[in-house]
Write a protein that holds these residues in place. Structure first.
Motif, PDB file in Angstrom:
ATOM      1  N   ALA A  53       0.832  -1.201   0.000  1.00 53.53           N
ATOM      2  CA  ALA A  53       0.000   0.000   0.000  1.00 53.53           C
ATOM      3  C   ALA A  53       0.866   1.249   0.000  1.00 53.53           C
ATOM      4  O   ALA A  53       0.624   2.203  -0.733  1.00 53.53           O
ATOM      5  CB  ALA A  53      -0.924   0.001   1.215  1.00 53.53           C
ATOM      6  N   GLY A  54       1.911   1.168   0.836  1.00 51.80           N
ATOM      7  CA  GLY A  54       2.825   2.333   0.883  1.00 51.80           C
ATOM      8  C   GLY A  54       3.439   2.583  -0.469  1.00 51.80           C
ATOM      9  O   GLY A  54       3.473   3.708  -0.963  1.00 51.80           O
ATOM     10  N   SER A  55       3.923   1.513  -1.087  1.00 47.98           N
ATOM     11  CA  SER A  55       4.552   1.649  -2.400  1.00 47.98           C
ATOM     12  C   SER A  55       3.562   2.218  -3.412  1.00 47.98           C
ATOM     13  O   SER A  55       3.889   3.103  -4.209  1.00 47.98           O
ATOM     14  CB  SER A  55       5.020   0.290  -2.914  1.00 47.98           C
ATOM     15  N   PHE A  56       2.357   1.710  -3.349  1.00 49.17           N
ATOM     16  CA  PHE A  56       1.338   2.167  -4.298  1.00 49.17           C
ATOM     17  C   PHE A  56       1.080   3.658  -4.151  1.00 49.17           C
ATOM     18  O   PHE A  56       1.024   4.396  -5.127  1.00 49.17           O
ATOM     19  CB  PHE A  56       0.037   1.377  -4.092  1.00 49.17           C
ATOM     20  N   ASN A  57       0.948   4.077  -2.893  1.00 50.00           N
ATOM     21  CA  ASN A  57       0.673   5.492  -2.649  1.00 50.00           C
ATOM     22  C   ASN A  57       1.788   6.366  -3.200  1.00 50.00           C
ATOM     23  O   ASN A  57       1.562   7.386  -3.828  1.00 50.00           O
ATOM     24  CB  ASN A  57       0.482   5.744  -1.163  1.00 50.00           C
ATOM     25  N   ARG A  58       3.032   5.912  -2.985  1.00 51.98           N
ATOM     26  CA  ARG A  58       4.163   6.713  -3.495  1.00 51.98           C
ATOM     27  C   ARG A  58       4.156   6.743  -5.031  1.00 51.98           C
ATOM     28  O   ARG A  58       4.335   7.766  -5.654  1.00 51.98           O
ATOM     29  CB  ARG A  58       5.483   6.116  -2.984  1.00 51.98           C
ATOM     30  N   THR A  59       3.910   5.586  -5.615  1.00 47.28           N
ATOM     31  CA  THR A  59       3.890   5.502  -7.080  1.00 47.28           C
ATOM     32  C   THR A  59       2.812   6.405  -7.652  1.00 47.28           C
ATOM     33  O   THR A  59       3.020   7.121  -8.644  1.00 47.28           O
ATOM     34  CB  THR A  59       3.619   4.049  -7.507  1.00 47.28           C
ATOM     35  N   ALA A  60       1.644   6.391  -6.993  1.00 53.31           N
ATOM     36  CA  ALA A  60       0.536   7.221  -7.461  1.00 53.31           C
ATOM     37  C   ALA A  60       0.911   8.692  -7.423  1.00 53.31           C
ATOM     38  O   ALA A  60       0.626   9.445  -8.369  1.00 53.31           O
ATOM     39  CB  ALA A  60      -0.687   6.965  -6.596  1.00 53.31           C
ATOM     40  N   ASP A  61       1.587   9.051  -6.336  1.00 55.81           N
ATOM     41  CA  ASP A  61       2.018  10.461  -6.236  1.00 55.81           C
ATOM     42  C   ASP A  61       2.972  10.816  -7.374  1.00 55.81           C
ATOM     43  O   ASP A  61       2.838  11.842  -8.036  1.00 55.81           O
ATOM     44  CB  ASP A  61       2.706  10.690  -4.885  1.00 55.81           C
ATOM     45  N   GLN A  62       3.959   9.920  -7.596  1.00 60.10           N
ATOM     46  CA  GLN A  62       4.949  10.199  -8.657  1.00 60.10           C
ATOM     47  C   GLN A  62       4.267  10.271 -10.015  1.00 60.10           C
ATOM     48  O   GLN A  62       4.559  11.136 -10.841  1.00 60.10           O
ATOM     49  CB  GLN A  62       6.001   9.088  -8.677  1.00 60.10           C
ATOM     50  N   LEU A  63       3.342   9.345 -10.208  1.00 64.14           N
ATOM     51  CA  LEU A  63       2.638   9.299 -11.475  1.00 64.14           C
ATOM     52  C   LEU A  63       1.874  10.590 -11.718  1.00 64.14           C
ATOM     53  O   LEU A  63       1.885  11.154 -12.830  1.00 64.14           O
ATOM     54  CB  LEU A  63       1.657   8.115 -11.435  1.00 64.14           C
ATOM     55  N   GLN A  64       1.286  11.073 -10.651  1.00 70.13           N
ATOM     56  CA  GLN A  64       0.512  12.317 -10.756  1.00 70.13           C
ATOM     57  C   GLN A  64       1.427  13.471 -11.167  1.00 70.13           C
ATOM     58  O   GLN A  64       1.121  14.243 -12.074  1.00 70.13           O
ATOM     59  CB  GLN A  64      -0.156  12.614  -9.421  1.00 70.13           C
TER      60      GLN A  64
END
Lengths: 124, 1108
Positions: free
Chosen positions: B295-306
């Motif tokens: 979940a943590g990784s996903f949240n970070r990835t989502a932020d970067q993607l944004q």
């Protein structure tokens, strides 16, 4: 008996020559009154000698002689010129021709046969 | 519209960005293959449940199987035990019986039955046992004694086991018989299972053999049901436990799966939301460690993607703006058009400018409709290419603008998908200018080629190695080798450069080839193809590329062989001139127009009035006495004005002596003069004496010259080599050359080759002294080409030392005399011949007659006489005619002229021939004329008689002869006669007279004829006639050939020589006629048509009335 052809345009002279050769030589004489007829006769019959006049209309004696020489049949028949041309220029010209001899007019009818015979002998 | 398109284009152009994004985001597209979806719960539960079920089943099956085995074992042990007890019991019974034999075991049997032993055996709830004999007879069984008692009275009767009253025993017995056939084969203890009424029965068969033939089988039976109850109870319990286990396991699995799948599901939903563009997604923390990390990784990835997407979006917008700007402001025309129809959808401003159409005119139209395309063919090619490849680069497109301007553009086209529609993006690059530039370049190159080709210099181009690239026409002409032969060859090999010059040429070319210099000029000798050696001036230059590297060498060559020779000659001339100048004993000075002393050119005079040499810049007035200076200044002025050299003499005192000087003032350019001064003192002093002598000589020479020039005969001074040194006018007239022409020739040139040897022999003899003079008749060849007979008298002039100097010739023209001689000789020749012919006939005929050979032939003799007579007459006529003619032509007979009546003359003539006419049966028609003429009547009658006689000779019997006299004014005969048959008269010859004069004046006018005749034979009292009497004698004879119309009037010129004899003529009649007519001042001629007849005409001048 010689067979002689006389080519001369003058009727009287032909007559005299013919009579003289026949009477004094006993030869057989044929006559022609112009060069063309003479050439024809010479080709048609074998003659021992041809007596040829020089001054003739149409074809003169020089021309007739030339044609006789050019023909293989007639070139061996000796030709004696019978001419009234006696000037030095004429004589020079005759000398250049290969004729058996020249008899000048007027000639002696009694001796003409001897003259012809002598000329033919000398020629041979 | 534009924006949407543009957006699409931007989308298209930024396709790569989407690929980047797509890497992070789930594809909207469904998976290509559908798969069976299994929930996570099942994945987690099913394996557990299946595992548990398997274990329980295995355990249950093992337990059941072990139970079965234990029951079986126990049952067989029980049966064994029972059998052994029975055996024991029987043994005991036997031992207790004292008797032996059969009775013994029968007793046992009885005892068995009596004691009911078998009934007492209690080994199982429902087990049984019985004994049978081998034969199958039942020995004992529980309850059997009651069946056997009935037969005790006698021998005991055995009951067959298959008939045993006990149903079970009977069934077993039947089964054993059925299975084994009989009881005889059971020799050992045999245990087996038998199914009776679907009940398994354990059976043991134990053989019991003793002495006295006792052979029994103890069969023990226990039903399986006696043991199975316990077993089945165990089995049921096991199944129940297994089911409970399975239930528990499944429930646990389901619970676990639910807890694990929940966060994964949330991750999935969040990813999907992210993909749909909802960037604010965050996952709750999970109590499971791994899921918490995920979940943590996903949240970070989502932020970067944004963040990335934001950046890309910005970049995309910028890119879009840039493209729009590029599209708008591109200097190159850009257009978008539909793929199928080719209609323009959008174009940029450059396109509008380029096409000269407005946007409204363009949008929605095709290039063809706009008439943009010059060549429809190229349009088709374009479309086809795009259809096949979808793209096109640098296609040369010929266009026509709205105003009709033509040009070329390079098109790059790309098929693009916009709004799902195939469209074409076209970027044009207008290369019209470049094309024009290319054409201009091409033309320039052609011009250069043309210059090279037409250059008077030979133009050649070489590559770096010296191989020929260009060989111009002039090069071909100068060197002889053709361009075709030379191209590709090395100049070093082709022998172009003269061997001795080759090293020097190579050395001079080295700087050019190594780039040290760009041009050089050199001069060397060259070979030509035809082996000549020529000198050429070479202008060589290097052609360099932009980097300064040598590309080729360009050479211009000029054949300066002639110039070189001229220069050499010039140098020689200069040297010679200098030498000459040095040798001139003159003072040569240069002055300006104003008389200022510029420079001394030559000071060779012994004594010079100007002593000082350094006088440059001084005026002539300062240098010389005033009168002399003035004289020279005036001469200078005159010279510069007129350009004529001034020569004058001056006297000047030099060192006390009067010096005579000759001064020449020569123009030297426009501003200066050369003044040449020569000391002529000596000459001057001797002049007086010489002048006196010369005067005397001149007089003498003039006299000689006069004599020479005016001599009636030709005079010539001829050199020993035959060259004419001097010729007189008369000689020029004789040979037809002008004086200067003759002086350029030798006497050999104009002497007839046949006479040359004789002439040269004589002259040689004269030079050698053998002859003093000689005289020679020889022929010169006139300039016109005919022969001139001359009589030459030659003498030799010698000098004092007796050395021959030249010949002096006197030349007399003797052509006339020669012609006369020739005519005379010819006449003599003809006369001789003509006289000899009749003489021959006479001589011959008489000679023959004289011998008497014809005495016996009177006819022939008569013929001979006739010949002689005939020819005698002919001879007489001939002699007469010759004499007449000779007298007429020599003028020895003077015709006695008197007035005559024309008619009388005609009649006299006709009368004289009347007898012959009658004899020949020919008619003669006379047309007389009343007119008087002054004539010699006998001569005219002779003429008429001759002509009529000729007509008679050539007429045939029945023919007519017309004799006419008429007045004639000189017009043409045809006009007068009015016959008009020009064809018939084609042989007409006026002035047919053949005398030389008549030939020259070949005119039909009587006037000229008269004048000629008068010139020849002047008649003292000839009146001037104004008209003529024309006599004509016309026959119908054979006619005269055209070529003889004139000559028949000559002597012995009959048409046919034989005519003279045949027709009795002499050949002189017409010559006599002509002579008579000419004597009268008239003319005679003939017109004739072959085979139709001839008409002889002659005219006689008629006296004017006054004179008459």
């Amino acid at each position: 008996m010689k067979r002689v052809l006389v080519i001369d345009d003058d009727f009287d002279i032909r007559t005299v020559v013919k009579v003289a050769l026949e009477k004094f030589g006993g030869w057989q004489v044929a006559v022609a009154d112009c060069g063309a007829k003479g050439l024809e006769a010479a080709k048609a019959e074998q003659f021992d000698v041809i007596l040829l006049d020089v001054s003739m209309p149409d074809m003169d004696g020089f021309c007739v002689f030339e044609q006789l020489q050019a023909n293989s049949i007639t070139q061996s028949v000796p030709v004696i010129l019978l001419t009234a041309k006696v000037l030095p220029g004429d004589r020079r010209r005759f000398a250049e021709m290969k004729v058996a001899g020249v008899i000048t007019k007027p000639f002696n009818p009694v001796t003409i046969c001897n003259q012809v015979s002598e000329l033919l002998k000398g020629n041979t | 519209m534009f924006s949407s398109n543009l957006k699409n284009i931007v989308t298209k152009l930024n396709f790569q960005l989407f690929i980047v994004i797509g890497f992070f985001m789930p594809s909207r597209r469904p998976p290509s293959r559908s798969r069976l979806k299994i929930p996570l719960q099942w994945v987690l539960v099913v394996p557990f449940a299946l595992q548990t079920l398997g274990v329980v089943a295995v355990v249950g099956w093992l337990s059941y199987r072990n139970g079965q085995k234990a029951v079986e074992s126990m049952a067989y042990h029980l049966l064994q035990d029972v059998s052994e007890r029975i055996s024991y019991c029987l043994d005991t019974a036997l031992q207790t019986q004292p008797t032996t034999g059969v009775r013994n075991w029968q007793a046992v049997e009885q005892e068995l039955r009596d004691r009911r032993y078998l009934n007492q055996l209690d080994f199982s709830g429902s087990g049984t046992t019985f004994i049978v004999e081998r034969s199958g007879a039942l020995v004992a069984m529980p309850g059997l004694e009651k069946y056997l008692q009935l037969k005790v009275r006698s021998q005991p009767q055995r009951l067959a086991v298959v008939n045993a009253p006990d149903e079970r025993i009977r069934a077993i017995g039947q089964q054993l018989i059925k299975q084994f056939g009989s009881f005889r084969d059971f020799n050992t203890v045999t245990q087996l299972k038998v199914t009776i009424d679907r009940q398994q029965q354990f059976v043991q068969i134990t053989p019991y053999q003793r002495h006295y033939g006792m052979d029994w089988l103890i069969i023990t039976v226990v039903p399986e049901s006696d043991f199975i109850d316990v077993t089945q109870r165990n089995l049921w319990l096991t199944g129940l436990l297994s089911f409970l286990t399975l239930l528990g396991t499944t429930a646990t699995g389901f619970l676990t799966a639910f807890w694990i799948a929940k966060p994964i599901r949330q991750l999935s939903q969040a990813s999907q939301a992210l993909a749909e563009g909802r960037w604010q997604q965050s996952l709750e923390d999970s109590w499971i460690t791994e899921l918490s990390v995920l979940a943590g990784s996903f949240n970070r990835t989502a932020d970067q993607l944004q963040q990335s997407f934001e950046q890309i979006k910005t970049a995309l917008q910028e890119s879009e703006e840039k493209f729009t700007k590029v599209f708008r402001t591109s200097p190159d025309p850009i257009s978008i058009m539909t793929f199928e129809g080719g209609q323009y959808l959008e174009v940029n401003d450059s396109f509008l400018k380029f096409s000269e159409y407005s946007r409204e005119e363009i949008i929605g139209r095709t290039p063809t409709e706009l008439n943009l395309s010059v060549d429809l063919q190229q349009e088709a090619v374009l479309k086809e290419h795009l259809r096949q490849h979808g793209t096109l680069q640098n296609f040369e497109y010929y266009y026509r603008t709205k105003t009709g301007k033509l040009g070329t553009t390079l098109l790059s086209m790309e098929r693009v998908e916009l709004d799902g529609q195939p469209q074409i993006l076209t970027i044009a690059k207008d290369i019209s200018d470049r094309k024009h530039a290319e054409q201009a370049l091409q033309q320039a190159l052609q011009r250069i080629d043309s210059y090279f080709e037409h250059s008077p210099l030979a133009v050649m181009e070489w590559d770096q190695t010296g191989r020929v690239l260009r060989w111009s026409t002039q090069a071909e002409q100068i060197f002889g080798w053709s361009a075709r032969k030379m191209k590709g060859r090395y100049w070093q090999e082709c022998g172009l450069v003269y061997e001795e010059d080759r090293d020097r040429v190579l050395a001079e070319l080295t700087p050019l080839r190594s780039g040290l210099t760009t041009s050089c000029i050199m001069q060397n000798r060259n070979h030509t193809k035809d082996g000549r050696l020529i000198v050429c001036q070479w202008y060589c230059s290097a052609v360099l590329d932009e980097m300064g590297n040598l590309v080729s060498g360009l050479s211009f060559a000029q054949d300066i062989t002639d110039r070189t020779q001229i220069e050499a000659t010039l140098r020689e001339t200069e040297a010679r001139n200098r030498a000459i100048l040095h040798a001139i004993p003159d003072l040569i000075t240069l002055y300006t127009a104003e008389g200022t002393y510029i420079a001394p050119i030559q000071r060779n005079m012994t004594y010079d009035a100007i002593a000082d040499t350094n006088l440059v810049g001084k005026s002539i007035s300062e240098l010389l006495p005033p009168d002399i200076a003035d004289l020279q200044l005036r001469a200078t002025e005159h010279v510069l004005k007129t350009g004529e050299i001034q020569v004058f003499e001056q006297e000047i005192w030099v060192r006390g002596t009067l010096q005579y000087e000759e001064v020449r003032v020569v123009p030297f350019g426009e501003e200066a003069v050369l003044i040449i001064v020569r000391d002529i003192s000596d000459r001057k002093r001797s002049e007086i004496e010489r002048e006196l002598a010369e005067e005397a000589l001149r007089n003498s020479e003039e006299q000689i010259r006069q004599a020479f020039e005016d001599a009636a005969i030709g005079m010539a001074v001829v050199g020993l080599d035959g060259r004419f040194l001097r010729v007189s006018r008369s000689l020029c007239d004789i040979v037809g050359y002008r004086e200067e022409e003759l002086l350029a020739r030798t006497f050999q040139d104009i002497t007839h080759p046949d006479d040359l040897t004789t002439d040269l022999d004589y002259s040689e003899q004269m030079v050698s002294g053998e002859l003093c003079t000689y005289q020679l008749e020889k022929r010169y060849i006139h300039k016109q080409g005919y022969i001139v007979w001359v009589l030459v008298n030659v003498s030799l002039v010698k000098d004092r030392n007796n050395q021959p100097l030249y010949f002096v010739s006197q030349i007399q023209d003797i052509s006339d005399r020669h012609e006369l001689d020739r005519i005379k000789n010819e006449f003599i020749s003809i006369v001789s011949h003509e006289l000899r012919t009749p003489l021959t006939a006479i001589r011959g005929a008489l000679g023959i007659l004289e011998t008497g050979v014809l005495d016996n032939e009177p006819a022939t003799a008569k013929q001979m006489l006739h010949v002689a007579l005939n020819n005698s007459e002919r001879l007489v006529r001939l002699v007469n005619d010759i004499l007449d003619l000779e007298r007429l032509e020599s003028g020895k007979i003077q015709l006695a002229m008197e007035l005559c009546e024309v008619t009388d003359l005609l009649m006299q003539a006709v009368e004289s021939v009347q007898a012959i006419v009658t004899q020949a049966a020919i008619s003669i028609e006379v047309t007389p004329l009343q007119a008087k003429i002054l004539a010699a009547p006998d001569a005219i009658v002779q003429t008429l008689t001759n002509l009529i006689g000729n007509a008679i000779k050539f007429s045939n019997p029945g023919n007519t002869i017309w004799v006419t006299a008429e007045a004639w004014d000189g017009r043409k005969v045809e006009e007068k006669d009015g016959r008009g048959d020009g064809d018939d008269c084609q042989n007409s010859k006026f002035g047919a007279a053949d005398s030389p004069e008549a030939k020259i004046h070949n005119s039909p006018t009587p006037q000229s004829a008269i004048l000629n005749s008068q010139t020849l034979h002047p008649i003292p009292h000839t009146p001037s006639p104004t008209s003529y009497i024309l006599f004509s004698i016309k026959d119908q004879g054979r006619g005269i050939p055209p070529e003889k119309l004139e000559s028949i009037f000559g002597r012995f010129q009959q048409v046919d020589v034989s005519d003279s004899r045949d027709k009795g003529g002499t050949g002189l009649g017409l010559a006599i006629c002509k002579s008579i007519v000419h004597q009268h001042g008239g003319k005679i001629w003939v017109e004739s048509v072959l085979n139709r007849g001839s008409t002889f005409y002659f005219t006689l001048p008629q006296l004017s009335r006054a004179e008459a």
